[in-house]
Design a protein around this motif. Structure first.
Motif, PDB file in Angstrom:
ATOM      1  N   LEU A 121      41.551  45.774  48.824  1.00  0.00           N
ATOM      2  CA  LEU A 121      41.999  44.405  49.070  1.00  0.00           C
ATOM      3  C   LEU A 121      41.613  43.907  50.457  1.00  0.00           C
ATOM      4  O   LEU A 121      41.488  42.708  50.680  1.00  0.00           O
ATOM      5  N   THR A 123      39.052  43.174  52.107  1.00  0.00           N
ATOM      6  CA  THR A 123      37.618  42.922  51.894  1.00  0.00           C
ATOM      7  C   THR A 123      36.859  42.822  53.214  1.00  0.00           C
ATOM      8  O   THR A 123      37.437  42.501  54.260  1.00  0.00           O
ATOM      9  N   VAL A 296      40.469  34.908  46.463  1.00  0.00           N
ATOM     10  CA  VAL A 296      40.547  36.377  46.515  1.00  0.00           C
ATOM     11  C   VAL A 296      39.882  36.968  45.277  1.00  0.00           C
ATOM     12  O   VAL A 296      39.166  37.972  45.359  1.00  0.00           O
ATOM     13  N   LEU A 300      36.867  39.623  45.443  1.00  0.00           N
ATOM     14  CA  LEU A 300      36.999  40.970  44.874  1.00  0.00           C
ATOM     15  C   LEU A 300      35.913  41.250  43.847  1.00  0.00           C
ATOM     16  O   LEU A 300      35.370  42.365  43.789  1.00  0.00           O
ATOM     17  N   GLU A 347      41.972  43.341  38.215  1.00  0.00           N
ATOM     18  CA  GLU A 347      43.381  42.955  38.269  1.00  0.00           C
ATOM     19  C   GLU A 347      44.273  44.063  37.731  1.00  0.00           C
ATOM     20  O   GLU A 347      45.318  44.382  38.316  1.00  0.00           O
ATOM     21  N   ILE A 350      44.629  46.688  40.347  1.00  0.00           N
ATOM     22  CA  ILE A 350      45.538  46.275  41.434  1.00  0.00           C
ATOM     23  C   ILE A 350      46.988  46.401  40.981  1.00  0.00           C
ATOM     24  O   ILE A 350      47.842  46.899  41.716  1.00  0.00           O
ATOM     25  N   THR A 417      51.128  40.320  46.994  1.00  0.00           N
ATOM     26  CA  THR A 417      50.349  41.504  47.366  1.00  0.00           C
ATOM     27  C   THR A 417      49.115  41.098  48.160  1.00  0.00           C
ATOM     28  O   THR A 417      48.764  41.733  49.163  1.00  0.00           O
ATOM     29  N   TYR A 418      48.448  40.030  47.730  1.00  0.00           N
ATOM     30  CA  TYR A 418      47.269  39.538  48.452  1.00  0.00           C
ATOM     31  C   TYR A 418      47.653  39.088  49.864  1.00  0.00           C
ATOM     32  O   TYR A 418      46.953  39.377  50.840  1.00  0.00           O
ATOM     33  N   LYS A 421      48.224  42.319  51.894  1.00  0.00           N
ATOM     34  CA  LYS A 421      47.200  43.347  52.077  1.00  0.00           C
ATOM     35  C   LYS A 421      45.763  42.844  52.181  1.00  0.00           C
ATOM     36  O   LYS A 421      44.897  43.587  52.631  1.00  0.00           O
ATOM     37  N   ALA A 422      45.510  41.611  51.739  1.00  0.00           N
ATOM     38  CA  ALA A 422      44.129  41.124  51.758  1.00  0.00           C
ATOM     39  C   ALA A 422      43.717  40.715  53.169  1.00  0.00           C
ATOM     40  O   ALA A 422      44.560  40.482  54.046  1.00  0.00           O
TER      41      ALA A 422
END
Length: 440
Positions: A121, A123, A296, A300, A347, A350, A417-418, A421-422
Motif C-alpha cells: 500500500l 506505493t 489508490v 495499485l 482488493e 488487501i 486502511t488506505y 497505510k497508503a
C-alpha cells in the motif's frame, strides 16, 4: 472415487475425477425403484412394471443425471478442501470417445489458478488526498441562495433588473402563444433587455425570437415549442406583460434559522455560515474519499505486478455467457475486463491481509444513520429507538439492500486502511479548483 491434480504451471492445472460404479450405483438403483412405484405404463398396473422395462426407459437418463451431480459435488468439495483459489469456473475437457455404456468414468477439468503476489500500500509514487474546503465566496453564495429560496414575491408595476415578469408570447402568424413567467436575466443582449427594463404591466413588447435567449432550451421552455423548431426559429414576437414581481430575500433572523436547522440550533449569521461550511465540507469529503478510492485503485493496479491465466480465462469467457462467443470476441471481452479482474484480486488480498470483516451490527448502525438522515429531511429530528429498530428490520429483510450496505461498510474499511497505510499527499483546495483538477 479418485481425484488427482496435475499442475501445468503456477497458473494452470488439470483435475482428473475418476468415478467408479460403486460411487453412483446405489443412488441410481434407489431412484429407479421409486420410479417403478409411480410409473404409469400402459399394460401394467401401477407399481408392477418390470424393473427391466423401467431401466430400459429411464436408466440412462437417471445414470447421467446422478453421475453429473456426484461429479459437481465432488469437484467443489475437492477445491474447498485443497483451498484452491480458482478464477472463473473449472472447464471440462472434451472427450471425443466418451461412452456412457461403460461402468467407470473419468472426467478432466482445466483450472485457472489465482496468482500469488504481495500488495504494498505504500506505493512508490504518492497519491493525492484532496481536502476540499468551502471558501468565503461559496458560503456567501449559499447564504444568498437560502435568502432567495425562502424569500417572498412582492408585486410591482414597473420592470427592473432581477424581477420576474409574467406575460404571454405570441407570434404574428399565431403559431406561438404561450403564457409564462421569466426572470429578466434570462433575456439576452442589451437591446432586448432595454425593452423590458422600465416596461409596465399592460405594455406589449415587440421582440424577435432569434437571439432572444442564451440557448435553445430557454426558447423551448418560454415559447412552448419543440427542440427542433427552437433550433432555427426566427420569427417576430409580441410579449404582453401581465404581472411584475420582485423577489425580496428572506431576513437572516431566528425564524429562518429555526426553519432551516430546528429550534435554536443556529442563533446568528456567523453560526449560519459555520453550519453551511460544515455541511458543505462533509459533502465534499464524500467526493474526496471516492476520488481517493479511485486514485489508490489505479496506483495499485499500476504498481502491483502479476500474471493471469489469460488463455484459460478467454476460453472460460467463450462459454460463460448466455451466448457462446468466438475466440476473437472472447479475447476482446477479456481485454476489457482484465483491469477489473486484477483489482478484484488486489482488493481481496488487501481485505485478507488486513483482516477486514463486516459485522451485522455495523450494517445495522449504517442503516440507522441513513434512516435518521432521511427522516431529518422531513423534519423528524429525533425518531424513537423503536421506530429506528422497526424501520431497520424492514430494510435488512431485503437481501439486496443488505448486500449494498455490506459493500458500503467494506468500502469504508478499505478507505480507512488506505488513509492509514497508503503513500498519501494531502492537497487543500476549493471545490471549483478540485473540479478543474480532477474532471478537466
Amino acid at each position: 472415487m479418485n481425484i488427482t491434480r496435475e499442475n501445468i504451471d503456477e497458473l494452470n492445472a488439470v483435475v482428473k475425477v475418476e468415478i467408479k460404479k460403486d460411487d453412483y450405483q446405489p443412488k441410481v438403483e434407489k431412484i429407479l425403484k421409486d420410479y417403478r412405484k409411480s410409473a404409469n405404463i400402459p399394460g401394467f398396473r401401477k407399481g408392477h412394471v418390470p424393473m427391466g422395462l423401467v431401466k430400459k426407459q429411464y436408466g440412462k437418463a437417471v445414470l447421467v443425471d446422478e453421475v453429473n451431480k456426484l461429479l459437481q459435488e465432488s469437484l467443489n468439495n475437492y477445491l474447498n478442501e485443497e483451498k484452491l483459489e480458482v478464477l472463473g469456473n473449472p472447464l471440462p475437457k472434451a472427450q471425443d470417445n466418451f461412452d456412457w455404456d461403460k461402468e467407470d468414468y473419468a472426467f478432466e477439468f482445466e483450472l485457472g489458478l489465482a496468482p500469488k503476489f504481495d500488495v504494498n500500500l505504500n506505493t512508490k509514487n504518492k497519491v493525492t488526498h484532496y481536502k476540499i474546503v468551502a471558501n468565503e465566496e461559496m458560503i456567501d453564495n449559499q447564504v444568498k441562495t437560502i435568502q432567495k429560496q425562502y424569500g417572498k414575491l412582492v408585486s410591482k408595476n414597473e420592470v427592473e433588473e432581477g424581477d420576474l415578469v409574467a406575460g404571454t408570447f405570441k407570434s404574428e402568424d399565431g403559431e406561438i402563444e404561450n403564457t409564462t413567467t421569466l426572470p429578466v436575466e434570462k433575456i439576452k443582449g442589451k437591446r432586448n433587455t432595454a425593452k423590458f427594463i422600465g416596461a409596465k404591466v399592460g405594455d406589449q413588447l415587440s421582440l424577435k425570437s432569434k437571439n432572444l435567449f442564451e440557448n435553445t432550451e430557454d426558447l423551448t421552455e418560454f415559447l412552448a415549442v419543440d427542440a427542433e423548431t427552437a433550433e432555427d426559429l426566427d420569427v417576430e414576437l409580441s410579449f404582453e406583460i401581465t404581472e411584475v414581481n420582485k423577489q425580496e430575500p428572506a431576513e437572516l433572523d431566528q425564524e429562518l434559522f429555526d426553519k432551516l436547522f430546528g429550534k435554536d440550533q443556529v442563533k446568528s449569521v456567523t453560526e449560519l455560515k459555520e453550519k453551511i461550511k460544515e455541511d458543505a465540507e462533509n459533502q465534499f469529503e464524500q467526493q474526496s474519499d471516492q476520488q481517493l478510492l479511485n486514485d489508490v485503485t489505479e496506483k495499485l493496479i499500476e504498481e502491483t505486478k502479476f500474471e493471469l491465466p489469460g488463455e484459460f480465462l478467454q476460453k472460460w469467457i467463450m462459454t460463460s455467457g448466455e451466448k457462446e462467443l468466438s475466440a476473437e470476441e472472447a479475447k476482446e471481452e477479456y481485454d476489457k475486463s482484465e483491469k477489473g479482474i486484477r483489482f478484484q484480486l488486489i482488493e481481496a488480498k488487501i481485505i485478507n491481509d488486513n483482516d477486514l470483516k463486516v459485522e451485522l451490527e455495523e450494517i445495522k448502525d449504517l442503516t440507522k444513520d441513513r434512516i435518521k438522515m432521511q427522516m431529518a429531511q422531513f423534519g423528524q429530528m429525533n425518531p424513537s429507538d423503536k421506530d429506528l429498530e422497526d424501520i431497520t428490520a424492514r430494510v435488512l429483510a431485503n437481501q439486496d439492500e443488505v448486500k449494498k450496505l455490506s459493500e458500503q461498510v467494506l468500502n469504508k474499511k478499505l478507505l480507512d486502511t488506505y488513509k492509514e497505510k497508503a503513500n498519501l499527499e494531502e492537497k487543500e483546495l476549493s471545490y471549483e479548483d478540485f473540479v478543474k483538477e480532477v474532471y478537466n
